[in-house]
Motif scaffolding. Structure first.
Motif, PDB file in Angstrom:
ATOM      1  N   THR A 184       0.808  -1.218   0.000  1.00  0.00           N
ATOM      2  CA  THR A 184       0.000   0.000   0.000  1.00  0.00           C
ATOM      3  C   THR A 184       0.845   1.274   0.000  1.00  0.00           C
ATOM      4  O   THR A 184       0.525   2.236  -0.698  1.00  0.00           O
ATOM      5  N   LYS A 207      -6.402   3.946   0.063  1.00  0.00           N
ATOM      6  CA  LYS A 207      -5.310   4.919   0.176  1.00  0.00           C
ATOM      7  C   LYS A 207      -5.052   5.512  -1.221  1.00  0.00           C
ATOM      8  O   LYS A 207      -5.954   6.090  -1.786  1.00  0.00           O
ATOM      9  N   VAL A 216     -13.665   2.801   0.263  1.00  0.00           N
ATOM     10  CA  VAL A 216     -12.924   1.781   1.011  1.00  0.00           C
ATOM     11  C   VAL A 216     -12.933   0.518   0.149  1.00  0.00           C
ATOM     12  O   VAL A 216     -14.004   0.041  -0.243  1.00  0.00           O
TER      13      VAL A 216
HETATM   14  C1  LIG Z   1      -5.398   1.072   5.570  1.00  0.00           C
HETATM   15  C2  LIG Z   1      -4.456  -0.043   5.425  1.00  0.00           C
HETATM   16  C3  LIG Z   1      -4.899  -1.358   5.278  1.00  0.00           C
HETATM   17  C4  LIG Z   1      -6.341  -1.764   5.387  1.00  0.00           C
HETATM   18  O1  LIG Z   1      -7.109  -1.280   4.377  1.00  0.00           O
HETATM   19  P1  LIG Z   1      -8.695  -0.989   4.499  1.00  0.00           P
HETATM   20  O2  LIG Z   1      -9.071  -0.651   3.135  1.00  0.00           O
HETATM   21  O3  LIG Z   1      -8.835   0.122   5.487  1.00  0.00           O
HETATM   22  O4  LIG Z   1      -9.329  -2.246   5.024  1.00  0.00           O
HETATM   23  C5  LIG Z   1      -3.944  -2.333   5.059  1.00  0.00           C
HETATM   24  N1  LIG Z   1      -2.636  -2.056   5.027  1.00  0.00           N
HETATM   25  C6  LIG Z   1      -2.166  -0.808   5.203  1.00  0.00           C
HETATM   26  C7  LIG Z   1      -0.696  -0.571   5.147  1.00  0.00           C
HETATM   27  C8  LIG Z   1      -3.057   0.229   5.412  1.00  0.00           C
HETATM   28  O5  LIG Z   1      -2.587   1.467   5.630  1.00  0.00           O
END
Ligand SMILES: *Cc1c(COP(=O)(O)O)cnc(C)c1O
Length: 393
Positions: A184, A207, A216
């Motif tokens: 991510t 993100k 989401v």
């Molecule tokens: C936000 C996040 C997640 C989880 O994602 P969601 O879409 O909120 O379920 C997983 N890994 C990292 C590094 C994140 O920042």
């Protein structure tokens, strides 16, 4: 045409991809797809993974995004999920069985760690070994006869420490162990773990891939066989699908992913260089700075750096820490990151709810640690905001 570059892949869906020449595809807001006759049903079900039957499986609005994400990540196939956590839980489940052992790094995303500790461990007897992950020998030593998965996050959460993806993938392959990375932070623009031999790549699309703080979602990308297996088991059976409208929003977002990432990188580097020199900052974690301990490894396996960083205030006086945290005007307070808006968060607030003081300190995090996500505002304005905030403490 030779190799198509990422900007083109993000912008185009292929010539005549959508019916009636629509430049943006419609939202297929339907639950099922009808078939012509008995034989058509029979044939369609022979290839459930690729055909349109029911939106808990495939949907054209979702498919177009999956294909784009697979292409830009140099994977064969991708599956979108209703959240990053749905993608993480499904992927881990696809690699383990009762009594297996997982090797992972200390600073993985908090809820992913809770999934291992509070769910897989007590319910299925899954053992987990945590390492810092900065030395390949740690991986070698942590592997046991029942290790079935190495779960990576590089750069990791909060401290942004890196793992050597090529070396870990090579080690795991030789031992028949699956590898997953939460990619991510770097986004598919700046890091291509599948090209380095990692089996499955996960993103929280909430993100950078979404980037507008209005969706989401999550994605798993990998080889066709792995993704097809995942489709018929952990995806279809647990049912954590993404809505067609949300997939359509992601398609919109992907058009600008490369230019957004370039801008996040440019501003984040400017802000990081300002913070690095500031007398009230004890330490900064940002892989794009030459002073970052694993700068060379980062340069070897990433082609750029995103907008999330953390730093430690010199003070450990909670009142002063709160004055700074509460006192910014452009940085809004909130979890998540990777959107157009700059955010600040203090990891200590969450970690202290989950962990004992000793465990918390063992994570290498302190009370004065701040995590900031650099959005798409002017870097000059963001620096002014931080400078003013720091002058109050
Ligand atoms: C936000 C996040 C997640 C989880 O994602 P969601 O879409 O909120 O379920 C997983 N890994 C990292 C590094 C994140 O920042």
């Amino acid at each position: 045409m030779k190799k198509t570059n990422i900007e083109t892949l993000l912008s185009h869906d292929g010539k005549k991809a959508h019916s009636k020449g629509a430049v943006v595809p419609p939202i297929y807001q339907n639950s099922l797809f009808t078939m012509k006759d008995w034989d058509d049903v029979d044939k369609t079900f022979d290839d459930r993974v690729n055909n349109y039957i029911y939106t808990r499986g495939n949907n054209p609005s979702v498919r177009v995004v999956e294909e784009k994400l697979a292409k830009i990540s140099r994977g064969e196939s991708a599956k979108l999920f209703g959240s990053g956590m749905a993608a993480i839980s499904a992927s881990i489940l696809s690699c383990i069985k009762k009594g297996d052992h997982i090797v992972t790094v200390k600073n993985i995303y908090g809820p992913a760690n809770s999934l291992l500790q509070k769910y897989f461990k007590p319910k299925f007897g899954i053992e987990v070994t945590y390492i810092t992950g900065t030395d390949i020998n740690e991986f070698k030593e942590a592997i046991q006869p029942n290790t079935s998965l190495i779960y990576l996050e590089s750069p990791s959460s909060v401290v942004l420490s890196l793992q050597d993806l090529e070396a870990v993938a090579k080690l795991a392959k030789a031992k028949g162990i699956k590898t997953i990375i939460d990619n991510t932070w770097a986004s598919p623009v700046f890091q291509k773990p599948l090209s380095l031999g990692i089996d499955l790549e996960i993103h929280s699309c909430s993100k950078y891939i979404g980037g507008h703080s209005d969706v989401v979602a999550g994605v798993v990308i990998g080889g066709e066989k792995d993704i097809n297996d995942l489709f018929t088991k952990e995806f279809e059976l647990f049912g954590a699908k993404i809505a067609p409208f949300e997939a359509w929003l992601l398609l919109r977002s992907l058009r600008t992913l490369k230019i957004r990432m370039d801008q996040h990188q440019k501003s984040a580097l400017t802000v990081a260089r300002f913070l690095e020199k500031h007398p009230k900052i004890a330490k900064i974690n940002y892989p794009g700075l030459e002073s970052f301990p694993q700068y060379e490894l980062g340069k070897k396996q990433m082609t750029g750096y995103s907008g999330l960083m953390s730093f430690q205030l010199k003070t450990d006086d909670l009142d002063k820490i709160k004055t700074f945290f509460n006192g910014l005007s452009l940085f809004q307070i909130g979890v998540s990151w990777g959107g157009h808006e700059s955010l600040i968060y203090a990891p200590a607030i969450s970690y202290l709810k989950e962990l004992s003081k000793e465990q918390f300190e063992g994570m290498g995090i302190s009370l004065g640690d701040m995590r900031i996500s650099i959005g798409l505002e002017s870097a000059e304005d963001l620096i002014e905001d931080l400078d003013l905030g720091l002058s109050k403490i």
